[in-house]
Design an enzyme around this catalytic site. Sequence first.
Site, PDB file in Angstrom:
ATOM      1  CG  ASN A  67      -1.756   0.880   1.289  1.00  0.00           C
ATOM      2  OD1 ASN A  67      -2.374   1.757   0.353  1.00  0.00           O
ATOM      3  ND2 ASN A  67      -2.095   1.405   2.577  1.00  0.00           N
TER       4      ASN A  67
ATOM      5  N   GLY B 224       2.408   2.611  10.866  1.00  0.00           N
ATOM      6  CA  GLY B 224       3.739   3.795  10.295  1.00  0.00           C
ATOM      7  C   GLY B 224       3.905   4.410  11.885  1.00  0.00           C
TER       8      GLY B 224
ATOM      9  N   GLY C 256       2.425  -1.170   4.676  1.00  0.00           N
ATOM     10  CA  GLY C 256       3.109   0.166   3.906  1.00  0.00           C
ATOM     11  C   GLY C 256       3.942   1.132   4.051  1.00  0.00           C
TER      12      GLY C 256
ATOM     13  CB  SER D 105       4.797  -1.378  11.998  1.00  0.00           C
ATOM     14  OG  SER D 105       4.476  -0.384  12.131  1.00  0.00           O
TER      15      SER D 105
ATOM     16  CD  GLU E 291      -3.426  -2.555   7.095  1.00  0.00           C
ATOM     17  OE1 GLU E 291      -2.516  -2.630   6.971  1.00  0.00           O
ATOM     18  OE2 GLU E 291      -4.246  -1.340   7.093  1.00  0.00           O
TER      19      GLU E 291
ATOM     20  CG  HIS F  48      -6.288   2.054   4.852  1.00  0.00           C
ATOM     21  ND1 HIS F  48      -5.430   3.140   5.799  1.00  0.00           N
ATOM     22  CD2 HIS F  48      -4.542   1.189   4.736  1.00  0.00           C
ATOM     23  CE1 HIS F  48      -4.138   2.936   5.816  1.00  0.00           C
ATOM     24  NE2 HIS F  48      -4.557   1.636   5.592  1.00  0.00           N
TER      25      HIS F  48
ATOM     26  CE  LYS G 147      -0.525   3.302   4.263  1.00  0.00           C
ATOM     27  NZ  LYS G 147      -0.341   4.066   6.028  1.00  0.00           N
TER      28      LYS G 147
ATOM     29  CD  GLU H   3      -2.774   5.584   6.274  1.00  0.00           C
ATOM     30  OE1 GLU H   3      -2.792   5.647   4.971  1.00  0.00           O
ATOM     31  OE2 GLU H   3      -1.579   5.348   7.602  1.00  0.00           O
TER      32      GLU H   3
END
Length: 249
Positions: free
Chosen positions: A9, A173, A234, A213, A167, A95, A11, A97
């Site tokens: 991903n 992150g 990510g 992560s 997730e 997701h 992003k 986010e």
Amino acid sequence: MRRKLIAANWKMHKTPDEARAFVRDFAPLVANQNRDDIALFPPFISIPATIEAVAGTRIGVGAQNMHWEKQGAFTGEISAAMLICIGCSHVIIGHSERRQYFLETDVAVNRKLRGALEDGLLAIVCVGELFEERESGLTEGVLRRQVGAALREISGQDVDKFCIAYEPVWAIGTGKTATPQIASDAHAFIRAEAAKEIGDEAASKLRILYGGSVKPENAHDLMSQEQIDGALVGGASLDPKSFAAIVKW
Ligand code: PGA
């Protein structure tokens, strides 16, 4: 046996040129890796360049979001049908986010999943609890709500056309990874909740990916868990060598 999917991903990273350069370096590193499925999720504008660059490899390409309608007055949106017509095979839905910053709801996630299945994109539906939710003992309640809502009116017959990605938001992150045990327990719980919507047999075939992560250093421990059917990566997927090392877990 559920076949694993290792997904990148990106992003809001990588222009078309940067995406091409990534594939040029990455594809040879994984040319002999047939064990798991591999997919890249660039930003919308870099999808065509990535699709061109992966031609002749077994790497799939997908979008990070989609709209559930096929077309219409939805400024700024892209439909599953549009993604398919440029050669996309996958899509990420819900997701954290998007849920956090763009106020995407459980209902929207369900509509998007239904839209993706109707048009034929392989969907990765993301679920996961916030740090405060885990601290307050709310993890199972959050996962129950998110999985139940996402899979509402989804048929078990479609189980090979979507995956779930667990997730935990506190691991995204942050460099804090869920331990293989925490991830396995959450995956088993998600599978049991999914079974309520799609039935036991379909739920036993459902692929549940872990994200948060994932790095070359922890990929092996996570991916060797029976309950973990792949990774959504990510930060560590932005570098070709690092993502190749994860693919080779
Ligand atoms: P991360 O992101 O690997 O950078 O934690 C994972 C994701 O958000 O899908």
